[in-house]
Design a protein around this motif. Sequence first.
Motif, short mmCIF file in Angstrom:
data_model
loop_
_atom_site.label_atom_id
_atom_site.label_comp_id
_atom_site.label_asym_id
_atom_site.label_seq_id
_atom_site.Cartn_x
_atom_site.Cartn_y
_atom_site.Cartn_z
N PRO A 14 0.80 -1.24 0.00
CA PRO A 14 0.00 0.00 0.00
C PRO A 14 0.82 1.28 0.00
O PRO A 14 0.44 2.25 -0.65
CB PRO A 14 -0.83 -0.13 1.29
CG PRO A 14 -0.90 -1.60 1.54
CD PRO A 14 0.40 -2.16 1.07
N CYS A 61 -10.12 0.28 -10.91
CA CYS A 61 -9.97 0.68 -9.51
C CYS A 61 -10.12 2.20 -9.40
O CYS A 61 -9.32 2.96 -9.94
CB CYS A 61 -8.60 0.25 -8.99
SG CYS A 61 -8.31 0.70 -7.27
N SER A 70 -10.69 3.64 -6.19
CA SER A 70 -10.20 4.04 -4.87
C SER A 70 -9.65 2.81 -4.16
O SER A 70 -10.00 1.67 -4.49
CB SER A 70 -11.30 4.67 -4.03
OG SER A 70 -12.29 3.71 -3.71
N VAL A 71 -8.80 3.04 -3.17
CA VAL A 71 -8.26 1.94 -2.38
C VAL A 71 -9.37 1.26 -1.60
O VAL A 71 -9.40 0.03 -1.46
CB VAL A 71 -7.16 2.45 -1.44
CG1 VAL A 71 -6.70 1.35 -0.49
CG2 VAL A 71 -5.96 2.96 -2.24
N SER A 72 -10.32 2.04 -1.09
CA SER A 72 -11.42 1.44 -0.32
C SER A 72 -12.28 0.54 -1.20
O SER A 72 -12.75 -0.52 -0.76
CB SER A 72 -12.29 2.53 0.31
OG SER A 72 -12.84 3.38 -0.68
N GLN A 73 -12.48 0.92 -2.47
CA GLN A 73 -13.22 0.07 -3.40
C GLN A 73 -12.48 -1.25 -3.60
O GLN A 73 -13.08 -2.33 -3.61
CB GLN A 73 -13.39 0.78 -4.74
CG GLN A 73 -14.05 -0.09 -5.82
CD GLN A 73 -13.60 0.29 -7.21
OE1 GLN A 73 -12.60 0.97 -7.40
NE2 GLN A 73 -14.34 -0.18 -8.22
N GLN A 110 -10.39 -2.67 -1.50
CA GLN A 110 -10.47 -3.45 -0.27
C GLN A 110 -11.83 -4.12 -0.13
O GLN A 110 -11.92 -5.28 0.30
CB GLN A 110 -10.19 -2.54 0.93
CG GLN A 110 -8.74 -2.05 0.99
CD GLN A 110 -8.52 -0.99 2.05
OE1 GLN A 110 -9.46 -0.30 2.45
NE2 GLN A 110 -7.28 -0.85 2.51
N ASP A 111 -12.90 -3.42 -0.50
CA ASP A 111 -14.25 -4.00 -0.42
C ASP A 111 -14.38 -5.18 -1.38
O ASP A 111 -14.94 -6.23 -1.03
CB ASP A 111 -15.31 -2.95 -0.76
CG ASP A 111 -15.48 -1.92 0.34
OD1 ASP A 111 -15.04 -2.19 1.48
OD2 ASP A 111 -16.05 -0.84 0.06
N HIS A 170 -11.96 -7.02 -2.52
CA HIS A 170 -11.11 -8.08 -1.98
C HIS A 170 -11.82 -8.85 -0.88
O HIS A 170 -11.90 -10.08 -0.89
CB HIS A 170 -9.81 -7.48 -1.45
CG HIS A 170 -8.93 -8.45 -0.73
ND1 HIS A 170 -9.09 -8.74 0.61
CD2 HIS A 170 -7.89 -9.20 -1.15
CE1 HIS A 170 -8.19 -9.63 0.98
NE2 HIS A 170 -7.45 -9.92 -0.06
N ASN A 171 -12.39 -8.14 0.07
CA ASN A 171 -13.03 -8.78 1.22
C ASN A 171 -14.27 -9.58 0.82
O ASN A 171 -14.54 -10.65 1.37
CB ASN A 171 -13.39 -7.73 2.27
CG ASN A 171 -12.16 -7.07 2.88
OD1 ASN A 171 -11.07 -7.61 2.81
ND2 ASN A 171 -12.35 -5.90 3.45
N THR A 172 -15.02 -9.06 -0.15
CA THR A 172 -16.21 -9.76 -0.62
C THR A 172 -15.82 -11.08 -1.29
O THR A 172 -16.45 -12.12 -1.05
CB THR A 172 -16.99 -8.89 -1.62
OG1 THR A 172 -17.42 -7.69 -0.98
CG2 THR A 172 -18.20 -9.63 -2.17
#
Length: 228
Positions: free
Chosen positions: A8, A132, A134-137, A139-140, A142-144
Motif C-alpha cells: 500500500p 480501480c 479508490s483503495v477502499s473500493q 479493499q471491499d 477483496h473482502n467480498t
Amino acid sequence: MLASKYEPRKHTIIGWYMSHKIDGIRAYWDYNTRKLLTRNGKEIFAPDWFLDGMPDFDLDGELVFAPDGNECGTFQKTCSVVKRHVPDDRWKNVKLFVFESPSWNFTFNAIYDSLKTQLFTKHIELLKQVECLSVSQMQDMHNTYVARGGEGLMLRDPESYYESKRSKKLLKVKIWDDAEAKVIEHHPGVGKHEGRLGGCICTWHDGRNERTFHVGVGWTDEERDNPP
C-alpha cells in the motif's frame, strides 16, 4: 507473467484493473503447437474436445475445476483433474479463465477490449476486469471475494505490456502469502499415519534465496494415501 506483491505505501493503483485471483492451475495455450502448457512448459493433457475449442492465437489463463460453478476454484481439486495424463469426464467441469493474449503486442487495456469481442466456447471465459477508483473500493472487492472462498485480487496496469517474468505491473493482493515448492522426499508416517505419508521434504527458491524444509501437517487423508 508473474505478479509482485501489492504494498500500500509503495504502489499507486488508481486507474488500474482489478480481477479475482483464482486458485487453479496456470495454463498457457500455445496456438503454434496446439497444446496447453503449465507455467513451467509441461504439457497439460486436456481432452481433444476441449482443445478443439481453443482459438487461433495464444492465451494466458487459469484452469479451474468448478463443478459448483464457483470460479474461486480449489488448487488441490483442480490438480486431481488437470494433471492426469489420461483425461476423464471431470474435464466437463473445468473452465479456462483467460487473462490475456501474449501473442498480441499491445497494451493490456487494448488486448482486454479485443478479447471481449471474441466468441469463446462455454469452457473458456474472459476474466472480468474492474477499474480501480479508490483503495477502499479495492479493499471491499477483496473482502467480498475472500468471504466467498477466493484467494484475493490481481491488479494490472492497463497501459502495461506482457512480460515473461515477474512484473511490477501485475500485483497480487492477498491476506495470506504463499509460494510453490518442489517435493524432494517423502517421510513415512508413524502412529495413526503408519503405512502412509508422514511428511514431505521440500525445496523452495525465488531466484535469490533457497530453503529446504519439512511439511508434516495440513495433509488430508487422501493426500497421505496418495502423496504428491
